[in-house]
Structures are given as structure tokens and as C-alpha cells.
Design a protein around this motif. Sequence first.
Motif, short mmCIF file in Angstrom:
data_model
loop_
_atom_site.label_atom_id
_atom_site.label_comp_id
_atom_site.label_asym_id
_atom_site.label_seq_id
_atom_site.Cartn_x
_atom_site.Cartn_y
_atom_site.Cartn_z
N PHE A 562 7.49 -8.91 47.66
CA PHE A 562 7.72 -7.49 47.29
C PHE A 562 6.84 -6.78 48.73
O PHE A 562 5.43 -7.30 47.87
N GLN A 563 6.49 -5.94 49.93
CA GLN A 563 5.37 -6.54 50.20
C GLN A 563 4.91 -6.99 51.66
O GLN A 563 3.67 -6.71 51.11
N ASN A 589 10.80 -3.43 43.78
CA ASN A 589 10.88 -2.32 44.23
C ASN A 589 10.37 -0.60 44.02
O ASN A 589 11.58 -0.64 43.24
#
Length: 902
Positions: A562-563, A589
Motif C-alpha cells: 500500500f502506497q 488502506n
Amino acid sequence: MRNTRTDLTLRYPNGTTNSIRLRSKPLNQGADGVIFAAPSGKLALKLYHEPSKDPERPQKIQQMLLAPPDDEGMVHFAWPIAKVEDKKGEFAGYAMPLLPLSEYANLDLLLTRKGRELGKLPQSREFRIRAAGNLARRVAQLHDQGHFIIDLKPANMLVNRRTADIVVVDCDGFAIQGKDSFIPGHQYTTGYIAPEAWQQQEKPEALGKAQDLFALAVIIFQLLNEGLHPYQGVPRGKQAIPTDTQSRIGSNLFAYSTPANPKIQPSPWSLHNDFPAPLASAFRNAFRPNVQRPTAKDWVSKLDRAVSSLKRCANNTDHGFWGDGCVVCQQALVEVKVKRPSPRKPPATARRRAQQHPPRVAQPTTRTPRPTTTRSGSSPLAQIVSIGFFVLLVVGYFAHLHNEKKLRAEWLAEIEAREQARQEAKDRQEELEALKMRNAWREIGDPASAITVHSNFHELPVPTNAFSRPASQPPEGPPPIVPHYSVGAFDNYRQLPILGYSPPNIAWDYHRGEVASMITLDPLSDDYSEGHQRYSIGPNHRVDEWLVHPASQALYTRKCGFQMNCYHLARTDQNGEERLFKVLDVQANDGTGFRQTIPPWHFAIDANDEHAVIADSDRLRIFATSAPEKSLAELAYPDDLQDMRASDLAITPDGETIFVALSRYRNFGMEFAAAVLEYTFNNDQLVLTTRFDEIWPDDGSIPAPSVVVSDDGKTLVTGSYHDLDDDSSRYKAMGQTVTAKVAKAGIHIWRRETGTDEWSTAGQYTLPRQDLLKTPDNPAAFGYSLSNVFGASHRFNLGLQLAPDGKTLLSGLELEHTPQHKTIARAWILDLSAPQPAVSHRLQNTIHRRVTNMDVDRINPFVKLSNNADEAILGSAIFAKDSFNRNPPGLELSLTAFRLRK
């Protein structure tokens, strides 16, 4: 030089030899050596005064023999054609073609009318233009072979009195691109040094071709403009400009620019207004900041066209012009009124006193009475005239006094102005000396010898979504050969390992899901060859710290989620098997869209690829590479260091001795702290054995978060900071001045005592420059910012590289950005074998932050020391894209290989 070395041997590149005996007197003698004519009358021999003074000289002459310029069967260069050896077979000099010197004159003499008379050269303007074109041809011939003159000036050129042909002399001072290495030239002359070198206090040799093109444009301007230098002009109004030409160059005071320079105007004797438009445009580009200069071949074509369009003057065939009338004739009519100071009269009080006469003694006399008479001149009108004449005399006398007072005031004002100018010049000199002292750190260490230079542009794939391809989808087509900018461990600069990958977006260090492969780069031949190692890695692997293990050929990368934060260490073999070592819990998230950060973590693999060492946010862990599910051992950092984060990791090849550097950076370094810990790993047990903050020497320094260790585990290098201070004036954040912690970056050397296994300091080195305290970037988090492109990055004591034997250290890479869209990349080689470490070499390159018709998105410099510490690589990757989509995005990879040991 004594005439004792007369029995000599000429050794040609093909191996043949020829013995000669000198009988003639020297033709010429200089500070470097003596030139003789060979008995055959066809060769000239340059014999050095001290052949062994420069150990690089024999190699340089050998490389010149192997890489001569393409001279089209003519003699245009005093280029070596054979080495000269003395009776003992030792290098003594070189042989070159013997020129008929009576047919040539120094190019300096061609610049001015008086010089042409002295050198018996034609006064024809066409002759000078042809000479300029021939000069550009000589420079182009050298550039085609990769050679650079550096000290390009008229004194190093000869011109044929009849044909205007140019011959280049003193070639052994050039920068030479040989078959096996690149050898820089160290000579240069003020008045011809490019402004970017002068402004950055950089040696012209670092500019290479750019320095030659600047000096070439200056000489061509002088040849076309009666010897006037392009930076020679007249100050506008009362503008204060430097008096010497080189300082004007450094201040960009080109006097003949369009639009006009606000500080300096052209000389009234200049012919520049007659230049045809292509030449005028070429000169503007040559002397305008941040504009690409015309190449030597560009000048050849422009000057050839200019000669063909030159008109002859009807009054004097030596004159030539391009406009409507003969500017040379018009120049002869130019009159410049020079205001000269009037002769200064000394003040009245300083006038020479009248000669003193002896006093007269009064004698008694008998005065004879005169008869009374009446004369016509004693009328009232005569008296009025007499009075008027007296008044005029008085007025004239006072006017004279007033004028003399005015002249004296002007004289005193001029004296005061001269004294003020002298004082200002003295103050400027003192400022320059102080600035030179402050910038002296840039010149520390001898420049390393460049072996070769490589540059290539690689088209990048069109940007895509980094995670659009499912991990299970097989790769399509062959893997893209797009080299990642980091270079792996290497033994020889001819075989540089590079990872081929496919970025999902411009300048990202993430792989987009294609097959990655190993590439071998030979920078000498510019050859990229793809190896058999291929790795099917998914679309979310970060490859900026990739490692292909030499024992297993397995690829280690960080795997992200994530990210694009990295939570796992991934091991991928050539069969496609992937093993994941969990470092951190994957963040979910949360739907807010806010950036989530993770702490940095580092990894290292032992020599047998049996154990993986991971230093994460709060502990050190050891994994078996064959069983990544659970760690073999782990140990939390000491409680008082839990607010610090892992900044560096080093292990011995057996993986039994481990060093972790921790750091904390808050409030612009005002709350900075760092520590280095030593662990041992035996029988699946981790033990903290040394805290270096507890044994740190009491010398006013503190640790910096970097550490490297030798293969035998007996030499350790840690970063350090010295002379800490608070700076409340130089640094700003969000437009506000802030107080930041500054210090001098350095290193500490540690040796392990034999028998006790205890560490003791064995020396330290400090770079004499004060700057912000720093910590390494987070390699596990997605970080993308243009700040690195526009701000200096001084990291002398971060990212250290130590040779396996512990005797040679490569400092961290430093970047210094200039307003001219250039970045100076710099690193130092330190010799640790002496009692006190000392800088032995300086690696330096100038990176041009521009790509033609492209926008620079990111710059990644890199530096790497070879395993045997004999060579080093310094380079950069420039990621660029076309905002108008006219060209595909690309990566410009450039690097220079340096030799560190002779």
C-alpha cells in the motif's frame, strides 16, 4: 638540459625501433623540455628535463601514439609518432613531425595589424577568416577522437603565412582519450577559461569539450574583430566592472550581446556590426549563459559560408566586408575623444618663491625739482580707462584664483577616487582570498585519473499503473534492457553489473512486473550485453538497492504494498521461486488518502547466502534464507535507543559480526542523536557486545549514522560530526529563518585489539567544511521530491564504502548544484593504511541537468568502489520526459571510470 643524452632509441607503436645520435643544437627550449631536430631532418624530438617527474607521462604518450587524430595525410599536429628512450631504455620524450618553421608564424601575431607586420603575415581580412575556419577544423579533428585541448589559446597554434593553414603544437598537454584510458590535461590560461569553470572555481579540465568550445569561440571572435576580445569593451556610464578579462568572463560581461549588456558596451573600433547573421548568432550562443555552444564543426560550416559571401573593398583589396560598405575603411575614420586631465598647477602657496635679492641700502639723493607741465593724457577719460583696466586686472586675478581652486579640488578628488579604487580592489582581493579559503575543501585530494567516459540514452517504457498487472500474469516478450542507475559489485570497470528493469513511471525505482535481467556494461566500448540471469519478479518490487548474490545468483529486492511502502525482503531465484521475509505488518488502506509512513529498515546477506540480517525499526533479526517464515534470532535495541531508527547496517562475510547504526533527527538537527551497536551471532543467539557511544572518544565529536567493516572484522569506520554549532542565519523553512544544527562531517577509524577483541580509535579525518547534520534517506518508503535537484547535498560521512582489506575508503557522494543547470558530483578516496587517514584522490564530475527537447524529472548520481580498490565509477542517471509527448521518455546514463592506483 645537458647535451649528454645523445644516444637515443625511437620506439614506434608497431614495435619497430630506430637508434639515433643527436648532433645538432636545440631548436627550442622551454620549462618542460628541449626540442632537437633528428639527423634525418624529418623529425623533431622533445626530450623532457625530468622524464620521471610525472609518472603518468609515459602512459599518456603511449595512448597518444595509439589514438592520433585523423589528419588526412597532412601534418596539422605536433603529435607523437614514437617514444624516445635513453641508453637505459627508460622513457625520455617523444618524436614528432618536424615542421618547416620558416613558413609559419604564431597565431598570436595574426590578431592585430602590428602583429601581422612583425610576423610578415598578410593583412587580408579573408586570410584571417580562413585561418579561423582551419582552426575550427583542427579542434573538430581532436574532438572526433575524444581528445580535448583544454589550454586552447593562440600561443599554442601556428599559422602558415601563405595558405592560412593551422598547425597545433604542445599536444602533450591535451586531455587524451586513449584506447585504454582517459588522461586529463591540467594546463589552462586566463582569458580563455569558460565562465562556468571560473564561477564555480572548478578546474577547466573538468569541463572537457565545453572548455574547448568556449576558447575556440573567443579566438575566432578575435580573428574576425581585429584582435578585440569578446569581453573587452567600455563600461556603461559609471558602472564598476572588473579590470581583468578573466573576471569579466566570470561575470558574463560579453560586450557585444543582443540585447545589449547593461554594464558594458562594445569598443568603438569593433567590426561586430558587420558580422553576417549566422556568425553573430553563433557568438551570442557561445557567450550567453546556459545556452549550448556551437561545436567546432558548426564553426567550420559557418565560416566557410562567410568566406564565400565576403565582399572585397574597391579601395583596398585587403579589406573585406559583408554589409553595405567597407567597415575596415570606416574604422580608419573613427575618432574617439579621450578626456585627458588638464595640467595641474600647484596651489598658490606652493609656487616657487621669487628669488631673494640682497636688501638695498638707501642712499641720500638730491631730488631735482621737475618743471610743471600740462599733458593731454591726464584727462578724466584717461583716468576712467585706467581704473577700468585695473578693475579688469583684479577680476581676472580673482577668476584665476577661483579656477585654480577648482582645479585643485578636482585634483584632490581624483586622488581620493584612485585611493578608493585601490582600497576597493584590495577589499575584493581579500574577499576572494577568504572565499578561496572557505572553498578550499573542494580541491582536497589529487584528481583521480579518468580511464574512460560513457554516455548513452535509453528510451523508457510509456508510464503505466504500477499495480495494474496481476502478479500471476506471465510476462510478455523479452525483458526490456533498461539499465537501473545503480552499479553492482565489480572487479574490473570493463564488466559493470547493472540490473535491467522496467519502471512503471518516469524516475521510479519500482519494477512494473516484467522480467528483470542482468546486464553487463563495458563503458570503454559502450557495449550493453544481457546475461543469462533473468528473474520473474512482480509489479511491486523496489530495485534501488538490488543485490544479486554471487554464490546463488538469487536476486534480493524490497517488496512493497500500500502506497508503495516496502514491508518484505524478497529473494527470487532464476527458477522464479520467491521467498518473502516479513519485516513490518502491511498497512491497510484506511480510505483517508493520507500518506502513511513506515520506519526505515536495512538488510544484508552473508557470503554463503545462508542467513539474511534485517535491522528494522526496533530490533535486529536473523533469518535462514531457506526458511523465511520465522527468524532464527532477534534482539531489541537498548531501551534508551528505542526512539532512534535504523540508518545503516554492515556485517562480516561470515555473518557472525553485525554492526547497526541508529539515528534520530528532529527540529532541523537540534535534537540529533546517533549510535553504533555491535552484535555477534553464534549458535542461533544474538548478543550485543559493544555500544560505541559508550566508548566514543572525548574529542568533542559525536557519531554519525553510518558504519562499514572490513572482511576480517578488524577495521571499522564510523561516520562522525565535529565542531557542532547552532546556525540561525543561513537556513529557511516555509520562508522563515530557522535555527539548525551544523557541524563538520568526518570519520573515525577503529581497530580491534588483538587478544582482547576490544575496539580502540586508530585515527580520524574531518572535512574542513561546516554544514547541516544529516541522516540517510528511508529506503523502504516511497519518496519522490525535486528538492535533491535544486539543493546541495553534502554527505561526506554517509553511504561509506570500505575495501575488503580495510585499507581504502570511499566517502559518501556529494552534490553541489549551480545556477547553470549543472550539478557537481564529488567523492573522495581515503587511504587508511597510514597512522592517520588521508585523502589520496578526488572523484569529480559535472552533470548537465538538461536533455535536449526534454524536461528533467529526476537525477540520480551514483558512485562505486571496485572490490580491489583499484578503480571507481562515478556517474548519474537523468530521467527525462517530453511534456508535449513528441518524444518517448528516456534515461540518460553517464559515467566515468577512474583509476586509483598506478
